[in-house]
Design an enzyme around this catalytic site. Structure first.
Site, PDB file in Angstrom:
ATOM      1  N   ARG A 113       0.833  -1.198   0.000  1.00  0.00           N
ATOM      2  CA  ARG A 113       0.000   0.000   0.000  1.00  0.00           C
ATOM      3  C   ARG A 113       0.879   1.265   0.000  1.00  0.00           C
ATOM      4  NH1 ARG A 113      -0.892   4.729   2.350  1.00  0.00           N
ATOM      5  NH2 ARG A 113      -0.367   3.802   4.352  1.00  0.00           N
ATOM      6  N   ASP A 114       1.474   1.599   1.126  1.00  0.00           N
ATOM      7  CA  ASP A 114       2.263   2.834   1.181  1.00  0.00           C
ATOM      8  C   ASP A 114       3.480   2.740   0.275  1.00  0.00           C
ATOM      9  OD1 ASP A 114       2.565   5.434   2.122  1.00  0.00           O
ATOM     10  OD2 ASP A 114       3.923   4.843   3.732  1.00  0.00           O
TER      11      ASP A 114
ATOM     12  N   HIS B 113       4.596   4.505  12.557  1.00  0.00           N
ATOM     13  CA  HIS B 113       4.858   4.467  11.111  1.00  0.00           C
ATOM     14  C   HIS B 113       5.995   5.450  10.823  1.00  0.00           C
ATOM     15  CE1 HIS B 113       3.520   4.123   6.815  1.00  0.00           C
ATOM     16  NE2 HIS B 113       3.988   5.363   6.746  1.00  0.00           N
TER      17      HIS B 113
ATOM     18  N   HIS C 184       9.259   6.851   8.441  1.00  0.00           N
ATOM     19  CA  HIS C 184       9.994   6.922   7.173  1.00  0.00           C
ATOM     20  C   HIS C 184      11.453   7.235   7.491  1.00  0.00           C
ATOM     21  CE1 HIS C 184       6.739   7.097   3.946  1.00  0.00           C
ATOM     22  NE2 HIS C 184       6.086   6.891   5.066  1.00  0.00           N
TER      23      HIS C 184
ATOM     24  N   CYS D  98       7.128   9.873  -0.133  1.00  0.00           N
ATOM     25  CA  CYS D  98       5.977  10.746   0.068  1.00  0.00           C
ATOM     26  C   CYS D  98       5.873  11.642  -1.156  1.00  0.00           C
ATOM     27  CB  CYS D  98       6.172  11.583   1.331  1.00  0.00           C
ATOM     28  SG  CYS D  98       4.901  12.847   1.564  1.00  0.00           S
TER      29      CYS D  98
ATOM     30  N   ASN E  47       9.700   4.255   3.508  1.00  0.00           N
ATOM     31  CA  ASN E  47       9.454   3.702   4.827  1.00  0.00           C
ATOM     32  C   ASN E  47      10.712   3.004   5.344  1.00  0.00           C
ATOM     33  OD1 ASN E  47       6.215   3.533   5.242  1.00  0.00           O
ATOM     34  ND2 ASN E  47       6.720   3.331   3.085  1.00  0.00           N
TER      35      ASN E  47
END
Lengths: 309, 309
Positions: free
Chosen positions: B24-25, B216, B218, B249, B258
């Site tokens: 997903r991310d 979460h 990064h 991002c 991430n």
């Protein structure tokens, strides 16, 4: 704890000295050898950005480390400023004589804790390296220089695997006799924060709290910055780093280098520590290094930018 | 401390859940959109390497996040195994309806703490996002799904700069009402370990210790892994990570992604924690991703290798 306090949530904000090692550990294994003029420009950029301890040169034999063959010329041209201390890496008595002639302010003697690594890196076993380091430290002190003993492969060896903290403490007790500082090196970037604490405990249990510990981390497996934070948590305030994060290990060719000075300074300053570095002044040095070396460098802050901007 | 203990030198070794967010991310902002078959292969590789919570899809509007338009098809083909929970990211009631139809096991609702970021990312201000998240959480719970609320830009905003922990705690108190878990997101990778502790304290001071915190991070500025260690130090045991470290991002285009699952798992396992991941099984996934995406991925362990080897 060497005069340090520890807060409930981690190290109390303090002055942290980042020993800049890009001119030495950063450049010595690069395929492209920088010109003497470029090395002097690098050192000058670092000093102008606030670096106060700079490992500028190595006096290893030029046949073994050809990238450092111009150590005397670099030292002769490096800018002299009040409060700036230049460190020369020294592997033997001949190297120390060169360092003294070249006018370094400090000497860093290296002992690899792993016997196999010591033989490949320095051509002697650990015990002989301990004997030589003691001789170098004693002679350097007699000459009025500040001395550090760095223990390489303190977190693990590419040939022998795990290195036990008791082994490191045992070598430390003999190698650091008379030195002003002991540096624990994660030469191949395998360490984790629990190891930092275990090593600090083991070494201090043998050599006492009076000898300041300095730490040398590589970010080969993305553990370097967490290790740096852990080292501050043990009360240390001296950390090695390399502008741009350059500096791999010849025995781990695909690996990234030292923790990057820019990224470490950002991390520490945002945590409330004071490094004395001027980040906006330092950031362009990564692009200078990438241009001269012909490849991107691992530091992330030059790409992502500081925050807040 | 949510049932956790804290040792003198840091977190006590424990079971740590790495929530795998690469499908997903990791993929949603890539220029190259993976085929549905490749996404299913990615999810299958992750599950076979031991991932037990996988953020597999987003139900954002396909026009806004076109890389996730095939969420239903991915969910239909993802391997179903006992103990494996698939998470769908949901931004509104329409997204929740799609998630329920697609058969996800968990829902992750997102609220950006920074109003400016929320408007650009989700098209609504923070207050409206809080209201929508509460509605999504309530409906998802009614449907029997586990729910998480993620607070984006909890460590800083690319438009507004600093975000105060009290602001995060205030949004958390309203947004996480009824949720099973609260995730604090460093969306742009600016955070440092002291912020992790400050945020944990501020949020727990408002919402209490019963609500588990998930984090979460990064690694945009090389602080992500130190932050992960700090999060464990606050008693949390759930961390997001992305195989290969993919996932930048869109508002920080030069930034890395991430924290990498491989590198985080190495770090945690070497510290004595148990992640349940099979690192040798996971490592080839980075090369698979690099091949499909057409560029190298940030994870370092696939290049450097595990230790001891």
């Amino acid at each position: 704890m060497a005069g340090q306090q520890r807060g409930r949530g981690g190290p109390v904000p303090s002055d942290v000295t980042i020993v800049e090692v890009s001119p030495r550990d950063g450049l010595q294994n690069e395929a492209v050898h920088l010109s003497t003029a470029d090395k002097v420009e690098l050192v000058t950029r670092l000093v102008e950005a606030g670096a106060r301890r700079v490992e500028a040169v190595s006096f290893a034999h030029p046949r073994v480390v050809p990238a450092m063959a111009d150590a005397e010329a670099v030292m002769a041209a490096a800018p002299r400023r009040d409060g700036v201390s230049y460190i020369g890496l020294v592997l033997n008595r001949r190297g120390l004589d060169r360092a003294l002639d070249a006018g370094v302010d400090e000497v860093n003697a290296v002992v690899a804790v792993s016997d196999a690594f010591s033989r490949r890196n320095q051509g002697t076993g650990t015990e002989e390296a301990v004997r030589v380091a003691a001789e170098v430290v004693a002679a350097a002190r007699s000459a009025g220089l500040r001395t550090t003993v760095t223990l390489a492969t303190a977190f693990g060896c590419p040939f022998e695997g795990e290195v036990h903290p008791d082994r490191v403490a045992d070598v430390a007790a003999r190698a650091a006799e008379g030195a002003d500082e002991l540096c624990l090196g994660d030469t191949i970037g395998v360490g984790v924060p629990t190891q930092v604490r275990d090593l600090a405990d083991a070494v201090r249990g043998r050599v006492g709290d009076a000898l300041p510990l300095r730490w040398h981390f590589h970010n080969t497996r993305n553990t370097g910055y967490a290790n740096a934070v852990a080292a501050l948590g043990t009360g240390s305030t001296v950390l090695d780093a390399s502008a741009g994060g350059i500096g791999g290990c010849p025995f781990a060719p695909a690996a990234t280098g030292n923790v990057a000075t820019e990224d470490l300074a950002y991390l520490l300053e945002r945590m409330g520590h004071r490094t004395g570095l001027d980040l906006p002044a330092l950031l362009p040095t990564a692009a200078f290094l990438a241009d001269r070396l012909g490849h991107p460098v691992p530091a992330l802050l030059p790409r992502a930018g500081t925050f807040p901007g």
